[in-house]
Scaffold this motif. Structure first.
Motif: not given
Length: 391
Positions: A227-232, A239-243, A197-212
């Motif tokens: 869980e990346l987007s409401w869209k499929r 949705v996101v990029s490394v960094g 339930g906590e909201t925290v900040e982070g940095v995208v380190r790597r992308l995989a076929d199943f998520g980030a």
């Protein structure tokens, strides 16, 4: 007896101490009595004083013989028992070296961090000195991730741990091992304190076929594709990029498996927040089948909005498996049986939508049957009226 007076036992003890004979290599502590910039005269509390020439000062820590104040207590190593004038020749840098090797051995045994500076790139890694002792760090041990250009770390100071000692001449260190230990400590702390339930900040380190994978302070958590987007989305890169710096919501923390599940927190236009405004129970809508499970079919009504058609709600006929009568991508009409916006669930029925269509058709037929036929004659319609009129 006043406090300034000494007992015979204390007096004899001081005499015995002053008569102690020093040998080459002994470690002694002394107090600087004088400093002329070329040598230190040191009180060793013995019959003889010590002398330390400028050449035996330790300069690795940036100090100079001129900076040593009279009255300073220091550790020394005996170089010569007698310089020919009755003085003991001392070395400060030898004493420092002994302390250095003690630190290095502690690092080797317990992981004590050593603060070092890299000075040069050599074959297979980098080198530098720790308080006068040369160290080598293999390229694979510089950081957690591989460093392609080792020149980038020349001149950099960093914390390392000793991993091998070579004949008291030099030693091997690892920055990676130190960083791994620090990361493990951070992980332990995060797993203890992080709550769903906590909201925290982070940095995208790597992308995989199943998520980030997102670094949330030394620990990576997974944002699954769903869980990346409401869209499929088919790829996390949509949705996101490394960094990227992102805000994420913690869904689950599993200390035993060292797994953290996350959801991208900065969703736009959450469809569940207004689902009751756009959809209503008993309403018939059109959707697309996105997933088939043994227990039913998931139908997408809009971006981010999926409802479940239970296997019992597919048809009036018995259905063993949803895949026997339905397919992914198929467009279907469904009737909304229930909406739970808080739990993000919608119950749907295909057979109820079909029943509704059949009811509508039956009502239409009955209405048509009751209405005058288009082929009826005026006589059929007004026969009785004409009869009455002719009477």
């Amino acid at each position: 007896m006043t406090e300034n007076e000494m007992t015979m036992e204390e007096l004899m003890g001081d005499i015995d101490k002053s008569m102690t004979r020093l040998n080459q290599g002994d470690c002694v502590e002394g107090t600087v009595m004088s400093n002329n910039g070329e040598e230190l005269v040191v009180n060793l509390e013995l019959m003889t004083d010590g002398v330390m020439p400028k050449s035996e000062m330790d300069f690795e820590d940036g100090s100079s013989i001129e900076s040593v104040q009279v009255g300073t207590k220091m550790q020394f190593v005996v170089l010569k028992e007698d310089d020919g004038q009755g003085n003991v020749v001392l070395s400060r840098k030898r004493a420092v070296a002994l302390d250095v090797w003690e630190e290095i051995n502690q690092s080797l045994e317990s992981g004590l961090p050593l603060h070092v500076k890299v000075t040069e790139v050599v074959k297979g890694g980098v080198v530098g000195k720790f308080k006068g002792v040369r160290f080598f760090m293999p390229a694979s041990q510089v950081r957690l991730e591989r460093v392609e250009d080792l020149n980038q770390v020349v001149g950099e100071t960093m914390d390392v741990v000793a991993i091998e000692v070579r004949n008291k001449k030099d030693f091997v260190v690892s920055g990676r091992k130190y960083l791994e230990a620090q990361r493990a400590l951070k992980e332990e702390d995060i797993y203890k304190t992080l709550q769903p339930g906590e909201t925290v900040e982070g940095v995208v380190r790597r992308l995989a076929d199943f998520g980030a994978f997102v670094d949330i302070g030394g620990v990576d958590g997974l944002v699954h594709l769903s869980e990346l987007s409401w869209k499929r989305v088919k790829s996390a890169s949509e949705v996101v990029s490394v960094g990227d710096r992102v805000k994420v919501t913690v869904l689950n923390v599993d200390p035993e498996k060292h797994r953290i599940s996350l959801r991208l927190a900065d969703y736009v236009n959450n469809p569940w927040s207004s689902v009751n405004e756009h959809y209503h129970v008993d309403e018939i809508v059109t959707g697309v089948i996105r997933r088939l499970q043994p227990f039913g079919a998931f139908v997408e009504l809009a971006d981010g909005l999926e409802g479940l058609v239970h296997v019992s709600q597919i048809s009036d006929a018995r259905v063993e498996k949803p895949s026997d009568v339905l397919s992914v991508g198929q467009e279907v009409k469904v009737k909304i049986l229930g909406i739970d916006a808080e739990q993000q669930r919608i119950s749907l029925s295909i057979k109820a939508a079909q029943d509704n269509d059949e009811d509508a058709y039956t009502a239409y037929v009955e209405e048509e049957e009751e209405a005058p036929s288009a082929t009826s004659t005026l006589g059929d319609l007004f026969g009785d009226k004409f009869k009455d009129f002719l009477k």
